[in-house]
Write a protein that holds these residues in place. Sequence first.
Motif, PDB file in Angstrom:
ATOM      1  N   ASN A  36     -11.535 -65.470 -35.882  1.00 50.52           N
ATOM      2  CA  ASN A  36     -11.712 -66.518 -36.904  1.00 50.52           C
ATOM      3  C   ASN A  36     -12.992 -66.307 -37.708  1.00 50.52           C
ATOM      4  OD1 ASN A  36      -9.330 -67.903 -36.384  1.00 50.52           O
ATOM      5  ND2 ASN A  36     -10.249 -69.143 -34.769  1.00 50.52           N
ATOM      6  N   LEU A  40     -13.182 -65.554 -41.800  1.00 59.27           N
ATOM      7  CA  LEU A  40     -14.049 -66.275 -42.748  1.00 59.27           C
ATOM      8  C   LEU A  40     -14.964 -65.315 -43.499  1.00 59.27           C
ATOM      9  CD1 LEU A  40     -14.960 -69.436 -40.644  1.00 59.27           C
ATOM     10  CD2 LEU A  40     -13.490 -69.351 -42.673  1.00 59.27           C
ATOM     11  N   GLY A  55      -8.201 -69.931 -48.061  1.00 59.21           N
ATOM     12  CA  GLY A  55      -8.551 -70.863 -46.990  1.00 59.21           C
ATOM     13  C   GLY A  55      -7.580 -72.014 -46.877  1.00 59.21           C
ATOM     14  N   HIS A  56      -6.984 -72.411 -47.994  1.00 56.80           N
ATOM     15  CA  HIS A  56      -6.009 -73.502 -48.004  1.00 56.80           C
ATOM     16  C   HIS A  56      -4.860 -73.193 -47.040  1.00 56.80           C
ATOM     17  CE1 HIS A  56      -3.257 -76.594 -49.525  1.00 56.80           C
ATOM     18  NE2 HIS A  56      -2.340 -75.648 -49.623  1.00 56.80           N
ATOM     19  N   ILE A  58      -4.839 -70.443 -44.735  1.00 62.79           N
ATOM     20  CA  ILE A  58      -5.331 -69.975 -43.436  1.00 62.79           C
ATOM     21  C   ILE A  58      -5.755 -71.144 -42.542  1.00 62.79           C
ATOM     22  CG2 ILE A  58      -7.287 -68.756 -42.356  1.00 62.79           C
ATOM     23  CD1 ILE A  58      -6.856 -66.536 -44.423  1.00 62.79           C
ATOM     24  N   SER A  59      -6.289 -72.212 -43.155  1.00 62.28           N
ATOM     25  CA  SER A  59      -6.756 -73.354 -42.348  1.00 62.28           C
ATOM     26  C   SER A  59      -5.701 -74.453 -42.212  1.00 62.28           C
ATOM     27  CB  SER A  59      -8.009 -73.955 -42.994  1.00 62.28           C
ATOM     28  OG  SER A  59      -7.677 -74.503 -44.260  1.00 62.28           O
ATOM     29  N   SER A  60      -4.444 -74.142 -42.578  1.00 66.55           N
ATOM     30  CA  SER A  60      -3.446 -75.218 -42.655  1.00 66.55           C
ATOM     31  C   SER A  60      -2.692 -75.464 -41.346  1.00 66.55           C
ATOM     32  CB  SER A  60      -2.433 -74.913 -43.760  1.00 66.55           C
ATOM     33  OG  SER A  60      -1.660 -73.777 -43.408  1.00 66.55           O
ATOM     34  N   ARG A  64      -1.463 -68.893 -35.628  1.00 70.79           N
ATOM     35  CA  ARG A  64      -2.082 -67.555 -35.506  1.00 70.79           C
ATOM     36  C   ARG A  64      -1.387 -66.750 -34.406  1.00 70.79           C
ATOM     37  NH1 ARG A  64      -7.634 -68.623 -37.583  1.00 70.79           N
ATOM     38  NH2 ARG A  64      -7.039 -69.515 -39.585  1.00 70.79           N
ATOM     39  N   THR A  96      -0.707 -63.626 -44.015  1.00 70.48           N
ATOM     40  CA  THR A  96      -1.068 -64.653 -45.006  1.00 70.48           C
ATOM     41  C   THR A  96      -0.733 -64.189 -46.420  1.00 70.48           C
ATOM     42  OG1 THR A  96      -2.869 -65.375 -43.552  1.00 70.48           O
ATOM     43  CG2 THR A  96      -2.931 -66.157 -45.823  1.00 70.48           C
TER      44      THR A  96
END
Length: 342
Positions: A36, A40, A55-56, A58-60, A64, A96
């Motif tokens: 992670n 980033l 990020g929208h 990947i962080s949703s 993983r 992604t």
Amino acid sequence: MSSNVVSMHGHKKADTTAAAVDRLQALVADQMKEVNATILKRMESPVALIPELAGHLISSGGKRLRPMLTLASAKMVGYEGKRHIGLATAVEFIHTATLLHDDVVDESTLRRGKKTANLIWGNQPTVLVGDFLFSRSFELMVESDSLRVLKILANAAAVITEGEVLQLTTANDLKTSEDTYLEVITAKTAVLFAAACEVVGVVAEGGKEMEEALESYGRFLGIAFQLVDDALDYSARQATLGKNIGDDFREGKVTLPTILAYRRGSDEERKFWKRTMERRKQEDGDLERAIQLINDHDTLNDTLERARHYGARAKDALAIFRDSEAKEAMIDIVDFCISRAY
């Protein structure tokens, strides 16, 4: 459950296997923190829109799963180096990037229960940020210092695109054979699962038998995973997973549930499928009719039966490895992937 949505009765209920993901996450938690952090770091760019848009997605809330399989494979084979951290990140970036591109191609509006990037920022930035992530994944591959790893992951990226193009050519074609359908899902989904596991055999220098076993496990798991996904599109379970029911139907995407329903249908039913899927002339109530026909011909359970077959092959591929917590977790993940349907 509403009467117009197919109920799928299976061997294992979701709540009995959902813990499999928790166990896998716990097993690789420390290394996942490193992955992670790498994600980033490698998403950084002086162009603010790039990390924002990437990020929208990947962080949703995605599980993983693919990078976790890389980490779990490394644990299972006893690899003690660090190269798998970068490779797990590369795998997640490839995944992604393909999701970003897929959502543009499919004109999707919802992904994991959130608005898609293309809906928020538009098609052009979404495609370009996908390209950025592909580029970052290639940097990470090169840093593994293994031409064989580079070849496996670069080939996977190419084959995924081939699978998407093949799917476009079979879209709206109800004469698509089951073999062609399997070719599509192997390319667009299973190949990345396979590569995520196989590269560990390479960096661990475990030899051909280890590499082939890991590749087979990933490929068969990926096929099972996609078969379940395609069944879910016509199931009430879909809504609980944050996706719309019937997206494939609306897009005219021919998947195994519809291939089987078309083949088994009467002349009148085939006319319905041709109007709605091939000519894309859809009216109110058509999705409900499609779901009813799929239910009548039991094609979801047959699709899931095939998923269970490939799941069993995935588990068998791990037979060469000694019993361990990591091996058990990877076997349990097969059950989890199939149990999503129930």
